[in-house]
Every structure is written in structure tokens, then in C-alpha cells.
Design an enzyme around this catalytic site. Structure first.
Site, PDB file in Angstrom:
ATOM      1  N   HIS A  52      50.296  21.588  12.866  1.00 13.80           N
ATOM      2  CA  HIS A  52      50.776  20.224  12.883  1.00 13.80           C
ATOM      3  C   HIS A  52      49.619  19.273  13.166  1.00 13.80           C
ATOM      4  O   HIS A  52      48.545  19.685  13.631  1.00 13.80           O
ATOM      5  CB  HIS A  52      51.853  20.054  13.961  1.00 13.80           C
ATOM      6  CG  HIS A  52      53.175  20.642  13.564  1.00 13.80           C
ATOM      7  ND1 HIS A  52      54.280  20.587  14.377  1.00 13.80           N
ATOM      8  CD2 HIS A  52      53.579  21.299  12.432  1.00 13.80           C
ATOM      9  CE1 HIS A  52      55.311  21.166  13.778  1.00 13.80           C
ATOM     10  NE2 HIS A  52      54.899  21.614  12.603  1.00 13.80           N
ATOM     11  N   GLU A  54      49.178  17.004  15.463  1.00 12.26           N
ATOM     12  CA  GLU A  54      48.745  16.914  16.856  1.00 12.26           C
ATOM     13  C   GLU A  54      47.862  18.104  17.244  1.00 12.26           C
ATOM     14  O   GLU A  54      46.850  17.940  17.939  1.00 12.26           O
ATOM     15  CB  GLU A  54      49.965  16.859  17.790  1.00 12.26           C
ATOM     16  CG  GLU A  54      50.872  15.666  17.553  1.00 12.26           C
ATOM     17  CD  GLU A  54      52.026  15.979  16.625  1.00 12.26           C
ATOM     18  OE1 GLU A  54      53.141  15.489  16.894  1.00 12.26           O
ATOM     19  OE2 GLU A  54      51.819  16.717  15.628  1.00 12.26           O
ATOM     20  N   ALA A 167      63.442   7.408 -33.157  1.00 11.88           N
ATOM     21  CA  ALA A 167      64.778   7.859 -33.520  1.00 11.88           C
ATOM     22  C   ALA A 167      64.818   9.355 -33.812  1.00 11.88           C
ATOM     23  O   ALA A 167      65.835  10.018 -33.591  1.00 11.88           O
ATOM     24  CB  ALA A 167      65.281   7.077 -34.727  1.00 11.88           C
TER      25      ALA A 167
END
Length: 322
Positions: A52, A54, A167
């Protein structure tokens, strides 16, 4: 103090962007540790979700984190995991003087418990700094937790008159090289890409990232419909089935029936409209009937959040209005 907090939280939010589309179910979070007005640690959620942000920043800062200020874009997690310790515990053990948090974690396993743990450790906590920016940064994670489905971006590449093909169905290429390169960057920032079975049969799209330096980040490929998918693809039956994917972000790339289905079901959170400076006329429209009963109902649904030129083409980004 306010100006300083805004400056460093903005830097943490920038770091969080490095992990977008690469962290699995984990949120992409940014973290900066400051001591004596000097950055001593930086971190962002790593690929796959660990370490993570942190943990990465604390490992870099070491003892310098003691008595400093930690800026993090999402409340440090408080729940234990087999993949690593809770970030709230790691932060508390580092003994910073203060933690500044942009957004409280809506995950019920944390949901305020991380903040409570920091306060119990005697750490001053400031919350809601650049909260709206953090919500935007974490939109995918928040959508999955709060709404039970990924944050959906609908991409449409069309002519000025809203046609996505001639188209006869030919559509390569409506937009130019820069617009297509930008769309590949968006692919690298998303967890999964979806097309309808009709588009798959007509165009055989690869739905991969084909940009040097980003080709290691390949999103999950999804087909909408009942057709058998080739190896490496997943199939869902209806737009509502995106809740079963378990991912944070989904990029819907078409075609018209698929785009219409997602809009009709109210599942689109963001529109990315790439417009080429051409007119096709009697081609294939980008949308079918989305179930609009009155013209007044169309107004106020979308707000422009970005607009830029990509070579000769134009990109407009709209997000669902609150």
C-alpha cells in the site's frame, strides 16, 4: 498550515495517479511524508494492490517519519490481511505528529476505524483535505464499494454528425492517430474493457493496449451478449451483470446497441466523446433510442469536465451531473 496541507495533498493525489488501473480491487492511493517542510517519503499503491501507499512511503522515510506529517489520499486501512499488516498500525508505529487524510474509507472493514486507531495512538488527525479531488481520483473504488458495480466510462468515436461507421459498417479509422493513442492511454488506466457481441463479430477488436511502455498493463476483456467468447475473454449477458465483474473501472467501447443499453439502464458515469472533423450522413448512428420520454428530461444530466484537441480531432469528457 492550510496552504501547506493543500500543496502536499495535491502531490499525494498526483502520486495516486501512478497506480490507476493496476491495483486490482485495491484503491490507488498516494502518500507523502513531510518532516521540517521536506519530503522524506513517497508512496503509491503498487501493481496488484500491495504494498500500500503508506507502507511504501514509510519504508522510504524510516526514522524520519517520527514527528513528521503524513499526507494520504484515503484513510489508512484498519483491517488485517494475509497480504500485509493494516496501514493504520504501521502509521501509528511510526509515530508521526500528524496525519492528514483526504477521504474516509467507505469500506466497512475500515470506515473510520483507521482514523480512530491513529487518534488512540495520540496522533493528531485532519480529514477532508481536498476531499472532492480524492473522490474523483478514487471514483472506481468508491463506485464498487458504494454502488456494487464498477465506475463506467462510455467511449464513443464519431463523426461531427454522430456517426460511428459508414452505412456498410466500415469504421476504420474515423479518428486520427493522436485520438487513438489517447484512447489506448485510457485503456491502460482501466480494469476492464467491454464490447457487444455484434461489434466483436464485425470488427474482431483486440481491446489491448498498444503503446510502448504501457503494453504491460492489459485490461480484462469483456463481451456483452450470448456469444461464446474466445480464450482470455469473459462474457456477461446484460449490462446489469457488470456487478459480477468485481472490478473498479470499466471502459465500454461499443457498439451502438451496447452504448444504448448502458445509457438506458443508467449505468454510465462518464462519457468520452472523440469527434473527427468529418461528416458521414447516412451512416450508422452512435446511439439508438435510450428511452427518453421528453426533451426536457435530457437537460442537466451531464456536465463538461474536460475538452481538448487531439490533432485534428476533438475530445470532450462529460460526467454525470449530481
Amino acid at each position: 498550515m492550510i496552504a501547506t496541507d493543500l500543496r502536499f495533498m495535491a502531490a499525494a493525489l498526483s502520486l495516486a495517479e501512478r497506480g490507476v488501473g493496476r491495483t486490482g480491487q485495491n484503491p490507488s492511493v498516494g502518500c507523502i511524508i513531510v518532516k521540517d517542510d521536506r519530503v522524506v517519503g513517497r508512496g503509491w499503491t503498487q501493481p496488484g494492490g500491495r504494498p500500500h501507499a503508506e507502507a511504501m512511503a514509510l519504508a522510504q522515510a524510516g526514522e524520519a517519519a517520527r514527528g513528521g506529517t503524513i499526507y494520504v489520499t484515503l484513510e489508512p486501512c484498519a483491517h488485517m490481511s494475509q497480504r500485509g499488516p493494516a496501514c493504520a498500525q504501521l502509521v501509528a508505529a511510526a509515530q508521526p505528529a500528524r496525519v492528514v487524510i483526504a477521504l474516509q474509507d467507505p469500506d466497512p472493514r475500515t470506515a473510520g476505524a483507521g482514523i480512530a486507531a491513529l487518534k488512540a495512538a495520540g496522533i493528531a488527525v485532519t480529514t477532508d483535505v481536498m476531499m472532492s479531488q480524492a473522490r474523483q481520483s478514487l471514483a472506481g473504488f468508491l463506485s464498487r464499494i458504494e454502488s456494487g458495480r464498477p465506475f463506467v466510462t462510455l467511449k464513443i468515436a464519431s463523426s461531427l454528425d454522430g456517426q460511428i461507421a459508414m452505412a456498410d459498417g466500415s469504421s476504420r479509422w474515423i479518428t486520427g492517430d493522436l485520438a487513438r493513442a489517447h484512447s489506448h492511454i485510457e485503456r491502460a488506466r482501466t480494469d476492464a474493457i467491454l464490447v457487444g457481441a455484434g461489434t466483436f463479430r464485425a470488427d474482431a477488436p483486440q481491446l489491448n493496449v498498444r503503446l510502448s511502455g504501457l503494453d504491460a498493463y492489459q485490461p480484462l476483456r469483456i463481451m456483452l451478449g450470448s456469444a461464446d467468447a474466445p480464450q482470455g475473454w469473459e462474457v456477461i449477458r446484460t449490462p446489469q451483470d457488470i456487478a459480477k465483474l468485481g472490478c473498479n473501472t470499466l471502459l465500454v467501447e461499443g457498439g451502438a446497441a451496447t452504448a444504448t443499453g448502458f445509457l438506458r439502464d443508467g449505468l454510465v458515469d462518464r462519457l468520452m466523446l472523440y469527434r473527427a472533423p468529418i461528416l458521414i450522413g447516412g451512416g450508422k448512428a452512435c446511439l439508438n433510442d435510450i428511452g427518453l420520454a421528453h426533451l426536457n428530461d435530457a437537460h442537466g444530466s451531464w456536465q463538461l469536465t474536460d475538452s481538448r484537441s487531439l490533432g485534428k480531432d476533438r475530445l470532450e469528457v462529460y460526467e454525470k451531473a449530481n
